[in-house]
Design an enzyme around this catalytic site. Structure first.
Site, PDB file in Angstrom:
ATOM      1  N   ASP B  90       0.868  -1.178   0.000  1.00  0.00           N
ATOM      2  CA  ASP B  90       0.000   0.000   0.000  1.00  0.00           C
ATOM      3  C   ASP B  90       0.907   1.231   0.000  1.00  0.00           C
ATOM      4  O   ASP B  90       2.097   1.156   0.330  1.00  0.00           O
ATOM      5  CB  ASP B  90      -0.950  -0.016   1.198  1.00  0.00           C
ATOM      6  CG  ASP B  90      -2.108   0.979   1.012  1.00  0.00           C
ATOM      7  OD1 ASP B  90      -2.186   1.616  -0.059  1.00  0.00           O
ATOM      8  OD2 ASP B  90      -2.909   1.117   1.950  1.00  0.00           O
ATOM      9  N   ASP B 125      -3.928   7.022  -3.610  1.00  0.00           N
ATOM     10  CA  ASP B 125      -5.313   7.392  -3.919  1.00  0.00           C
ATOM     11  C   ASP B 125      -5.978   8.066  -2.720  1.00  0.00           C
ATOM     12  O   ASP B 125      -5.427   8.067  -1.612  1.00  0.00           O
ATOM     13  CB  ASP B 125      -6.102   6.147  -4.349  1.00  0.00           C
ATOM     14  CG  ASP B 125      -6.168   5.104  -3.236  1.00  0.00           C
ATOM     15  OD1 ASP B 125      -5.147   4.914  -2.532  1.00  0.00           O
ATOM     16  OD2 ASP B 125      -7.229   4.484  -3.051  1.00  0.00           O
ATOM     17  N   CYS B 275     -12.643 -25.196  18.274  1.00  0.00           N
ATOM     18  CA  CYS B 275     -12.014 -25.053  16.963  1.00  0.00           C
ATOM     19  C   CYS B 275     -10.948 -26.126  16.828  1.00  0.00           C
ATOM     20  O   CYS B 275     -10.199 -26.375  17.775  1.00  0.00           O
ATOM     21  CB  CYS B 275     -11.386 -23.667  16.860  1.00  0.00           C
ATOM     22  SG  CYS B 275     -10.267 -23.485  15.451  1.00  0.00           S
ATOM     23  N   CYS B 277      -8.238 -26.059  15.048  1.00  0.00           N
ATOM     24  CA  CYS B 277      -6.911 -25.605  14.609  1.00  0.00           C
ATOM     25  C   CYS B 277      -5.855 -25.955  15.653  1.00  0.00           C
ATOM     26  O   CYS B 277      -6.150 -26.180  16.819  1.00  0.00           O
ATOM     27  CB  CYS B 277      -6.908 -24.113  14.264  1.00  0.00           C
ATOM     28  SG  CYS B 277      -6.567 -23.010  15.634  1.00  0.00           S
ATOM     29  N   CYS B 280      -5.667 -24.049  18.949  1.00  0.00           N
ATOM     30  CA  CYS B 280      -6.736 -24.349  19.908  1.00  0.00           C
ATOM     31  C   CYS B 280      -6.662 -25.771  20.442  1.00  0.00           C
ATOM     32  O   CYS B 280      -7.067 -26.020  21.576  1.00  0.00           O
ATOM     33  CB  CYS B 280      -8.092 -24.108  19.265  1.00  0.00           C
ATOM     34  SG  CYS B 280      -8.342 -22.377  18.804  1.00  0.00           S
TER      35      CYS B 280
END
Lengths: 483, 483
Positions: B90, B125, B275, B277, B280
């Site tokens: 960015d 921008d 979870c 994952c 976890c």
């Protein structure tokens, strides 16, 4: 050491509980993974490590196996399987329902289950298939109840599970539930439901389970025998089931199917393993497809996500968001949605069991209009004292000249200012009004009008809603607030 | 080496694609996790191991940092961050939108981005905030377009991202999309949308994104700048966005929040880590709460489940089940449901972009009546030749005396026998009929009647549906088939 069951929290008819057996504790709702000694896909110790406090195995297999009978009797089940949690044993009733007959009597299986140190014993009950006519269901139920009575004589009530049968007939299910609770038994499996689930007959499953629950003591731990597909667990818990068993994780793995929270996919049709579990993270879809231990790996994934689904359900009950989870899971298949709609059809009765306050009410679509919280609010409205000129304002503006002023939040309907901050009015989040929720809110106004015949109701609604409101409230004066 | 973007499959307006930059490939829809060199919660190499092919970082931070500027220029970004995938940078526009001004010019940031070896360069921008009036949005857009033109002169179009701005004004967004596509740029971030997402203004987000998409070339890769909460990714993909970035995984972790596919929960309010994952599974909720690296661990969980969500979305596009996933995720929050309903309001236009055949159509509630497949079927109905006496039978029974016989399946409506096996009639699964789907099916009959003024339509419906059908079809002859 008797089975003890303690209830800690509730949501809809679902419960968070603590099941204690032989000094061991199981946090419910809980999955008891099925362990088959002939097909040891995942060792019991690993199942425990994945988060299961309990397993179920089949005493009949041990009793009739030349290889396992001796060791089971000598070492006991816990040592033989290497599992120090709760072990429940089925009796052979499943084999009986599949093969028509078994080479074991009720007494023999119970004595064998006791000898191998099972924590929860199951008598040789008769599972009535859904298509069986009433006479057969009655006769099967009568035999099952006789065998439970015999089981009480043989093994006492302390560690006994008393299956609730009755086929597809709700009144028989309710009667069966009452009968086993009358014997003082704390652990009640609802049996003979696998064919409903296999055929996706969720509407009938809901009717049968709710009927059984009406009969069973609310203090008993309720086991939905043979249920274990993650997509239907939330609904089953919401109906008040506490324990599940099912070999789904292994059976689906054998067919090469990968379970998700809402269904299953053939492994061969998968391109990416979109799951964060260890089995899926450690390999690509191709590695999994070509692995010689593919069935075991699939079973491990399937079991992991089923155990996680139970944890999600327990968390939802703690938060008071079980309706959201049920709504989510039941939209995964149209037949499950049908079962969910059947369940919503009982929400007025379920309201009596549901808890008073929750973290939130999120509107998730038209079905949310039928949640217990809406019925409870309508029941409350009948008790609120109003008289004279009553205003229900949709806009919040209050012109003078009314004896009572009520505000309006769909799908709940009218509410007095003092309820604005309390649950569910204050903790409900709804999208911009839709017709279904406004109509449901009008039903709340109607409930109030019914209870207060002497009062005169004026509804001041937003422009665009007047036709709907007039149609829903034939007796009310409806005005439109200009923008 | 120019940015190349290839489309492989589509579903609704969502696309499965291959983005190629500098010899590296990114499978889209894709998440570019944000890497902040000052807060390196998760090393870029580990992000790659979690499954991200690309990252985004902020060139402005490198350009203005005493510590990082030199090394970035000397080693290049890829070596400095230890990441060999695609790196997008960015420009400083984000800092400009937050602080009002930045110490860098458009030329400076672009030259710096090129010098540090960025794969995708972003000009400076101007992000117009949603509350900005039209004049400001027009002026900001004009400056942004000038800077993009300057960027083309400085850096060429090959590796340039051209942000699409326009504030809350759909016509400006469409104009902006056309303008950047007119410059031949392949990579188009839709910018200035974070405030909509932070305020849960999903309805406006949908209008703004769809407007930008109408302007942008369908061949361009579309990046939704700053979007990364898993709950809205499916909807954003369905609108035609291909790339997401967002630091949500880290920002939520900093606030002690645990992401799920439908929202986030404060870690302190969690009792079980539901979870699968690795983060976890390796610890209990208490371990996580008390871990000195709690923020990093939370970020790892948050990122893992966001990356998995992208994989689920890609799989849904491959299967043709993206509507199901969008419906699922959007019910997670009432404001997201509102955005979903706004999106459904465009389904008649989206139909032109959607693919012809899919694996299945699962009915998930009233919202499913507005899916693209229903619009497509209704459009098809207008083209089917019928004349004379036309029967639409709800029951399947066909009495004699009709020139054309059509069957009926809600929410699609009438269909000739030869379409019974094709998608969606043959591959759709619906629950028992509800009022919403039957009304929608009647709209199909109406579409057909409109297109065939000379024909006489008779609808033979099942008992109980006649009043609804008569109301929906004022011009048709309605009969009831006795049971």
């Amino acid at each position: 050491m008797a089975i003890r069951f303690e209830l800690l929290e509730k949501d809809i008819a679902g419960r968070l509980g603590r099941l204690q057996v032989g000094g061991k504790t199981v946090h419910t709702p809980a999955l008891f993974p099925v362990v088959n000694p002939h097909l040891p896909l995942i060792p019991a110790a690993e199942i425990q490590a994945l988060g299961a406090d309990a397993i179920i195995t089949n005493a009949y297999i041990f009793a009739t196996s030349e290889r396992f009978r001796g060791p089971a009797l000598e070492q006991g089940l816990h040592r033989l399987l290497g599992f120090d949690g709760v072990i429940m044993t089925d009796s052979g009733a499943f084999q009986q329902s599949v093969y028509g007959d078994v080479e074991i009597t009720n007494r023999e299986t119970l004595e064998f289950q006791r000898s191998i140190g099972s924590d929860i014993l199951v008598p040789l009950d008769i599972a009535t298939p859904p298509q069986a006519p009433r006479k057969a269901a009655e006769s099967d139920l009568s035999t099952t109840l006789e065998r439970i009575r015999e089981a009480v004589e043989i093994a006492g009530t302390d560690n006994l599970a008393a299956p609730v049968q009755g086929g597809r007939f709700p009144d028989l299910r309710e009667e069966a539930g009452k009968a086993v609770s009358g014997m003082g038994i704390t652990f009640c499996p609802i049996g003979g439901v696998v064919p409903f689930m296999e055929a996706y007959r969720y509407r009938e499953l809901v009717e049968v389970v709710l009927a059984a629950k009406r009969g069973i003591s609310p203090a008993a731990c309720v086991h939905l025998f043979g249920a274990g597909h993650p997509s239907m667990l939330a609904l089953a818990v919401a109906m008040g089931c506490d324990v599940f068993d099912s070999a789904a994780y292994a059976l689906f793995a054998r067919e090469g199917r990968y379970l998700t929270a809402s269904g299953s996919i053939k492994l061969d049709e998968i391109t990416e393993l979109a799951c964060p579990c260890e089995t899926c993270r450690r390999r690509s879809d191709e590695d999994l497809k070509e692995d010689p231990h593919r069935e075991t790996l699939l079973a491990r994934h399937n079991l992991a996500i089923t155990i996680i689904e139970m944890a999600k359900i327990r968390e939802a009950i703690r938060e008071g968001t079980l309706w959201e989870l049920v709504d989510d899971r039941c939209r995964g298949h149209p037949r499950l949605l049908d079962g969910y709609r059947a369940f919503l059809g009982h929400a007025e009765d379920l309201e009596a069991m549901d808890r008073a306050s929750k973290q939130r009410f999120f509107y998730r679509g038209g079905e949310s209009c039928l949640r217990t919280e809406v019925y409870r609010h309508h029941r409350l409205l009948r008790r609120i004292q109003v008289s004279g000129r009553v205003l229900v304002t949709f806009t919040g503006k209050v012109p003078p000249g009314y004896d009572t002023v009520l505000f309006f939040k769909p799908p709940f309907g009218p509410f007095p200012a003092e309820l604005a901050e309390t649950f569910p009015i204050g903790q409900s989040e709804i999208p911009p009004w839709d017709r279904e929720m406004v109509a449901r809110g009008c039903a709340g106004i109607l409930a109030m009008m019914d209870g207060h015949a002497g009062a005169h109701f004026t509804v001041v609604c937003k422009p665009g809603w007047e036709n709907l409101v007039k149609r829903e409230l034939p007796g009310a004066e409806v005005q439109v607030e200009p923008l």
